[in-house]
Write a protein that holds these residues in place. Structure first.
Motif, mmCIF file in Angstrom:
data_model
loop_
_atom_site.group_PDB
_atom_site.id
_atom_site.type_symbol
_atom_site.label_atom_id
_atom_site.label_comp_id
_atom_site.label_asym_id
_atom_site.label_seq_id
_atom_site.Cartn_x
_atom_site.Cartn_y
_atom_site.Cartn_z
ATOM 1 N N VAL A 102 0.845 -1.198 0.000
ATOM 2 C CA VAL A 102 0.000 0.000 0.000
ATOM 3 C C VAL A 102 0.877 1.244 0.000
ATOM 4 N N LEU A 103 1.909 1.253 0.828
ATOM 5 C CA LEU A 103 2.789 2.422 0.929
ATOM 6 C C LEU A 103 3.570 2.669 -0.361
ATOM 7 N N ALA A 104 3.821 1.627 -1.126
ATOM 8 C CA ALA A 104 4.562 1.775 -2.383
ATOM 9 C C ALA A 104 3.794 2.637 -3.383
ATOM 10 N N HIS A 105 2.486 2.767 -3.204
ATOM 11 C CA HIS A 105 1.653 3.557 -4.117
ATOM 12 C C HIS A 105 1.421 4.985 -3.637
ATOM 13 N N VAL A 106 1.932 5.316 -2.455
ATOM 14 C CA VAL A 106 1.706 6.655 -1.907
ATOM 15 C C VAL A 106 2.710 7.628 -2.516
ATOM 16 N N GLU A 107 2.192 8.697 -3.065
ATOM 17 C CA GLU A 107 3.067 9.756 -3.553
ATOM 18 C C GLU A 107 3.540 10.548 -2.333
ATOM 19 N N THR A 108 4.827 10.487 -2.080
ATOM 20 C CA THR A 108 5.380 11.159 -0.908
ATOM 21 C C THR A 108 5.510 12.644 -1.189
ATOM 22 N N THR A 109 4.966 13.419 -0.278
ATOM 23 C CA THR A 109 5.019 14.876 -0.362
ATOM 24 C C THR A 109 5.666 15.389 0.917
ATOM 25 N N PRO A 110 6.066 16.655 0.949
ATOM 26 C CA PRO A 110 6.619 17.196 2.203
ATOM 27 C C PRO A 110 5.628 17.058 3.378
ATOM 28 N N GLU A 111 4.338 17.115 3.091
ATOM 29 C CA GLU A 111 3.325 17.035 4.144
ATOM 30 C C GLU A 111 3.181 15.627 4.718
ATOM 31 N N ASN A 112 3.381 14.593 3.895
ATOM 32 C CA ASN A 112 3.151 13.236 4.397
ATOM 33 C C ASN A 112 4.433 12.410 4.538
ATOM 34 N N ARG A 113 5.567 12.991 4.215
ATOM 35 C CA ARG A 113 6.841 12.258 4.220
ATOM 36 C C ARG A 113 7.108 11.584 5.562
ATOM 37 N N ARG A 114 6.897 12.318 6.636
ATOM 38 C CA ARG A 114 7.151 11.774 7.969
ATOM 39 C C ARG A 114 6.302 10.521 8.223
ATOM 40 N N ASP A 115 5.026 10.612 7.909
ATOM 41 C CA ASP A 115 4.127 9.476 8.146
ATOM 42 C C ASP A 115 4.475 8.282 7.263
ATOM 43 N N VAL A 116 4.808 8.545 5.999
ATOM 44 C CA VAL A 116 5.177 7.458 5.082
ATOM 45 C C VAL A 116 6.434 6.756 5.589
ATOM 46 N N LEU A 117 7.455 7.522 5.944
ATOM 47 C CA LEU A 117 8.703 6.924 6.440
ATOM 48 C C LEU A 117 8.480 6.145 7.725
ATOM 49 N N GLN A 118 7.669 6.685 8.603
ATOM 50 C CA GLN A 118 7.386 6.005 9.867
ATOM 51 C C GLN A 118 6.718 4.656 9.620
ATOM 52 N N GLU A 119 5.758 4.627 8.709
ATOM 53 C CA GLU A 119 5.052 3.372 8.439
ATOM 54 C C GLU A 119 5.911 2.379 7.665
ATOM 55 N N ILE A 120 6.754 2.871 6.762
ATOM 56 C CA ILE A 120 7.692 1.976 6.073
ATOM 57 C C ILE A 120 8.640 1.354 7.097
ATOM 58 N N GLY A 121 9.134 2.176 8.006
ATOM 59 C CA GLY A 121 10.014 1.674 9.065
ATOM 60 C C GLY A 121 9.308 0.648 9.940
ATOM 61 N N ARG A 122 8.080 0.956 10.334
ATOM 62 C CA ARG A 122 7.319 0.063 11.221
ATOM 63 C C ARG A 122 7.062 -1.295 10.555
ATOM 64 N N ALA A 123 6.568 -1.286 9.320
ATOM 65 C CA ALA A 123 6.255 -2.551 8.637
ATOM 66 C C ALA A 123 7.522 -3.373 8.398
ATOM 67 N N ASN A 124 8.608 -2.709 8.024
ATOM 68 C CA ASN A 124 9.862 -3.440 7.810
ATOM 69 C C ASN A 124 10.430 -3.983 9.119
ATOM 70 N N ARG A 125 10.309 -3.231 10.210
ATOM 71 C CA ARG A 125 10.751 -3.731 11.515
ATOM 72 C C ARG A 125 9.991 -4.994 11.878
ATOM 73 N N ARG A 126 8.673 -4.956 11.670
ATOM 74 C CA ARG A 126 7.859 -6.121 12.012
ATOM 75 C C ARG A 126 8.228 -7.319 11.133
ATOM 76 N N LEU A 127 8.449 -7.075 9.835
ATOM 77 C CA LEU A 127 8.852 -8.179 8.956
ATOM 78 C C LEU A 127 10.223 -8.718 9.346
ATOM 79 N N GLY A 128 11.122 -7.816 9.726
ATOM 80 C CA GLY A 128 12.429 -8.268 10.200
ATOM 81 C C GLY A 128 12.296 -9.143 11.430
ATOM 82 N N GLY A 129 11.454 -8.733 12.353
ATOM 83 C CA GLY A 129 11.211 -9.540 13.545
ATOM 84 C C GLY A 129 10.554 -10.869 13.215
ATOM 85 N N TYR A 130 9.597 -10.827 12.299
ATOM 86 C CA TYR A 130 8.926 -12.053 11.885
ATOM 87 C C TYR A 130 9.936 -13.042 11.307
ATOM 88 N N HIS A 131 10.780 -12.570 10.412
ATOM 89 C CA HIS A 131 11.750 -13.466 9.773
ATOM 90 C C HIS A 131 12.889 -13.857 10.705
#
Length: 182
Positions: free
Chosen positions: A122-151
């Protein structure tokens, strides 16, 4: 939100969020296509779900998050919707991973891994703008952290775990730079 002003009053937070959900659902019946109302209803589902997760009530938690996901997926695509949908997918993944033994098989509509991957898709389709950059990065970090923990654990694929942890670190480093104005 959890860990905020309710100061550990999980029962009070649950009651408050369920009341907010009931009010939002009432408004939804009057305006079933209103995107702002749908957003409020989905957000309320997720908030109840998060409180239920903290209380280890996995069946209730996943039901709430799945309700939020269903609503969000029916809404028109937007950056705001997609970021919230990614958060919902991550919460579903947490329920499926941590609460797996406590959730009836009939409610397990997939794996934790698939939920976390859905968040990243879902995040791969989000156009990152200055207004949403923080939220996009935070969620990319969160999902990848969880996948790292899962694996690292259940999935036991250490190379994939390292790749996801590295992706999380990159996103969080960019987030730190964004917060510091770098």
């Amino acid at each position: 939100l959890p860990y905020r002003a309710n100061l550990g009053d999980t029962a009070g937070a649950t009651k408050s969020y369920r009341k907010a959900l009931a009010i939002a659902e009432e408004v939804r019946r009057e305006e079933p296509e209103n995107v702002e109302v749908l957003t409020l209803v989905a957000d309320a589902h997720d908030r109840v779900g998060l409180v239920e997760q903290r209380a280890l009530r996995w069946t209730d938690a996943i039901a709430m998050h799945e309700g939020a996901r269903t609503i969000r997926e029916r809404m028109p695509r937007s950056a705001r919707r997609d970021i919230a949908l990614a958060q919902t997918w991550t919460a579903i993944g947490d329920c499926r991973y941590v609460g797996e033994r406590f959730i009836p098989k009939s409610m397990m509509l997939g794996t934790a891994q698939r939920a976390y991957e859905s968040a990243l898709e879902v995040l791969a389709h989000v156009e990152t703008t200055p207004e949403n950059r923080r939220d996009v990065l935070q969620e990319i970090g969160r999902a990848n952290r969880r996948l790292g923990g899962y694996h690292s654990g259940a999935g036991r694929d250490l190379q994939r775990a390292l790749r996801h942890h590295a992706a999380a670190a990159r996103a969080l480093n960019h987030l730190t730079g964004a917060l510091l104005g770098m």
